[in-house]
Design a protein around this motif. Structure first.
Motif, PDB file in Angstrom:
ATOM      1  N   LEU A   1      11.423   9.259   6.521  1.00  0.00           N
ATOM      2  CA  LEU A   1      11.081   8.536   7.752  1.00  0.00           C
ATOM      3  C   LEU A   1      10.199   7.320   7.470  1.00  0.00           C
ATOM      4  N   LEU A   2       9.220   7.464   6.584  1.00  0.00           N
ATOM      5  CA  LEU A   2       8.378   6.317   6.249  1.00  0.00           C
ATOM      6  C   LEU A   2       9.189   5.211   5.565  1.00  0.00           C
ATOM      7  N   ASP A   3      10.131   5.595   4.705  1.00  0.00           N
ATOM      8  CA  ASP A   3      11.000   4.592   4.076  1.00  0.00           C
ATOM      9  C   ASP A   3      11.810   3.840   5.133  1.00  0.00           C
TER      10      ASP A   3
ATOM     11  N   GLY B   1       0.815  -1.211   0.000  1.00  0.00           N
ATOM     12  CA  GLY B   1       0.000   0.000   0.000  1.00  0.00           C
ATOM     13  C   GLY B   1       0.846   1.258   0.000  1.00  0.00           C
ATOM     14  N   TYR B   2       1.898   1.264   0.808  1.00  0.00           N
ATOM     15  CA  TYR B   2       2.786   2.416   0.850  1.00  0.00           C
ATOM     16  C   TYR B   2       3.496   2.599  -0.488  1.00  0.00           C
ATOM     17  N   SER B   3       3.900   1.510  -1.120  1.00  0.00           N
ATOM     18  CA  SER B   3       4.568   1.613  -2.418  1.00  0.00           C
ATOM     19  C   SER B   3       3.640   2.218  -3.467  1.00  0.00           C
ATOM     20  N   LEU B   4       2.396   1.807  -3.457  1.00  0.00           N
ATOM     21  CA  LEU B   4       1.420   2.363  -4.392  1.00  0.00           C
ATOM     22  C   LEU B   4       1.203   3.846  -4.115  1.00  0.00           C
ATOM     23  N   LEU B   5       1.014   4.191  -2.851  1.00  0.00           N
ATOM     24  CA  LEU B   5       0.829   5.593  -2.480  1.00  0.00           C
ATOM     25  C   LEU B   5       2.062   6.422  -2.817  1.00  0.00           C
ATOM     26  N   SER B   6       3.228   5.886  -2.558  1.00  0.00           N
ATOM     27  CA  SER B   6       4.477   6.586  -2.855  1.00  0.00           C
ATOM     28  C   SER B   6       4.642   6.800  -4.358  1.00  0.00           C
ATOM     29  N   ALA B   7       4.247   5.825  -5.159  1.00  0.00           N
ATOM     30  CA  ALA B   7       4.333   5.968  -6.620  1.00  0.00           C
ATOM     31  C   ALA B   7       3.385   7.055  -7.112  1.00  0.00           C
TER      32      ALA B   7
ATOM     33  N   ALA C   1      17.353   0.036  -0.620  1.00  0.00           N
ATOM     34  CA  ALA C   1      17.795   0.897  -1.719  1.00  0.00           C
ATOM     35  C   ALA C   1      16.932   2.158  -1.791  1.00  0.00           C
ATOM     36  N   LEU C   2      15.630   2.000  -1.600  1.00  0.00           N
ATOM     37  CA  LEU C   2      14.729   3.150  -1.586  1.00  0.00           C
ATOM     38  C   LEU C   2      15.076   4.096  -0.436  1.00  0.00           C
ATOM     39  N   SER C   3      15.437   3.542   0.707  1.00  0.00           N
ATOM     40  CA  SER C   3      15.842   4.372   1.842  1.00  0.00           C
ATOM     41  C   SER C   3      17.113   5.148   1.540  1.00  0.00           C
ATOM     42  N   LEU C   4      18.038   4.516   0.845  1.00  0.00           N
ATOM     43  CA  LEU C   4      19.262   5.222   0.452  1.00  0.00           C
ATOM     44  C   LEU C   4      18.961   6.363  -0.512  1.00  0.00           C
ATOM     45  N   VAL C   5      18.072   6.117  -1.456  1.00  0.00           N
ATOM     46  CA  VAL C   5      17.706   7.162  -2.417  1.00  0.00           C
ATOM     47  C   VAL C   5      17.007   8.321  -1.712  1.00  0.00           C
ATOM     48  N   SER C   6      16.062   8.006  -0.830  1.00  0.00           N
ATOM     49  CA  SER C   6      15.345   9.085  -0.144  1.00  0.00           C
ATOM     50  C   SER C   6      16.261   9.855   0.800  1.00  0.00           C
ATOM     51  N   SER C   7      17.204   9.166   1.436  1.00  0.00           N
ATOM     52  CA  SER C   7      18.145   9.892   2.304  1.00  0.00           C
ATOM     53  C   SER C   7      19.073  10.771   1.474  1.00  0.00           C
ATOM     54  N   TYR C   8      19.491  10.295   0.307  1.00  0.00           N
ATOM     55  CA  TYR C   8      20.336  11.121  -0.563  1.00  0.00           C
ATOM     56  C   TYR C   8      19.566  12.351  -1.034  1.00  0.00           C
ATOM     57  N   ARG C   9      18.309  12.152  -1.444  1.00  0.00           N
ATOM     58  CA  ARG C   9      17.509  13.279  -1.919  1.00  0.00           C
ATOM     59  C   ARG C   9      17.263  14.293  -0.802  1.00  0.00           C
ATOM     60  N   LEU C  10      17.055  13.810   0.410  1.00  0.00           N
ATOM     61  CA  LEU C  10      16.812  14.717   1.527  1.00  0.00           C
ATOM     62  C   LEU C  10      18.067  15.483   1.905  1.00  0.00           C
ATOM     63  N   PHE C  11      19.162  14.775   2.136  1.00  0.00           N
ATOM     64  CA  PHE C  11      20.350  15.411   2.690  1.00  0.00           C
ATOM     65  C   PHE C  11      21.197  16.130   1.651  1.00  0.00           C
ATOM     66  N   SER C  12      20.991  15.873   0.364  1.00  0.00           N
ATOM     67  CA  SER C  12      21.710  16.629  -0.649  1.00  0.00           C
ATOM     68  C   SER C  12      20.981  17.919  -1.004  1.00  0.00           C
ATOM     69  N   LYS C  13      19.670  17.957  -0.780  1.00  0.00           N
ATOM     70  CA  LYS C  13      18.884  19.130  -1.147  1.00  0.00           C
ATOM     71  C   LYS C  13      18.760  20.137  -0.008  1.00  0.00           C
TER      72      LYS C  13
ATOM     73  N   VAL D   1       2.834  12.743  -9.256  1.00  0.00           N
ATOM     74  CA  VAL D   1       2.191  14.055  -9.281  1.00  0.00           C
ATOM     75  C   VAL D   1       3.275  15.122  -9.214  1.00  0.00           C
ATOM     76  N   PRO D   2       3.365  15.957 -10.237  1.00  0.00           N
ATOM     77  CA  PRO D   2       4.420  16.981 -10.221  1.00  0.00           C
ATOM     78  C   PRO D   2       4.093  18.109  -9.242  1.00  0.00           C
ATOM     79  N   ARG D   3       4.866  18.162  -8.185  1.00  0.00           N
ATOM     80  CA  ARG D   3       4.758  19.232  -7.198  1.00  0.00           C
ATOM     81  C   ARG D   3       6.164  19.594  -6.764  1.00  0.00           C
ATOM     82  N   PRO D   4       6.370  20.840  -6.396  1.00  0.00           N
ATOM     83  CA  PRO D   4       7.703  21.180  -5.883  1.00  0.00           C
ATOM     84  C   PRO D   4       7.945  20.475  -4.554  1.00  0.00           C
ATOM     85  N   SER D   5       9.133  19.948  -4.405  1.00  0.00           N
ATOM     86  CA  SER D   5       9.414  19.239  -3.160  1.00  0.00           C
ATOM     87  C   SER D   5       9.635  20.235  -2.037  1.00  0.00           C
TER      88      SER D   5
END
Length: 133
Positions: A39-41, A14-20, A101-113, A25-29
């Protein structure tokens, strides 16, 4: 198969579907959105890993049994179930690797931005205490 494994896999699906959907949906992060996804990842990675570890123990007991508590091996009588349970546990660990792997990607996106939070009042963060005797 243990109910926790089924529930954890259902929640992760369910979370994967919601996350997809959220990613499509294009929105500014924003920082709250990035932190929420991060955190959810992390939480779901731990939950699916725990479900896999617990189910591995159950499958092990089904194959080997435990003579100390007079629990005999069940796979001699229920071979089809044991093969399906082993496949389910193996797939759960594949999912755990994907979530890691998803957690690594989300942490990279968070801490690099985003930079580290700024402390209030202009004072630095004290990392250690000094004891004077």
């Amino acid at each position: 198969m243990p109910l926790y494994l089924v529930q954890a896999n259902g929640i992760c699906a369910g979370y994967s579907l919601l996350s997809a959907v959220v990613a499509a949906v294009p929105r500014p992060s924003s920082m709250p959105r990035a932190w929420t996804l991060f955190l959810l990842d992390q939480i779901l990675t731990c939950a699916i890993l725990a479900a896999g570890a617990m189910s591995t123990e159950v499958v092990y007991l089904a194959y080997k049994g435990d003579e100390a508590v007079t629990w005999s091996a069940a796979c001699g009588s229920f071979g089809g179930f044991c093969r399906k349970a082993t496949a389910a546990v193996a797939l759960t660990f594949v999912v755990a690797i994907c979530y890691a792997a998803l957690s690594l990607v989300s942490s990279y996106r968070l801490f690099s931005k985003y930079d580290a939070p700024i402390s209030c009042g202009g004072k630095g963060i004290e990392l250690g205490a000094t004891f004077h005797g």
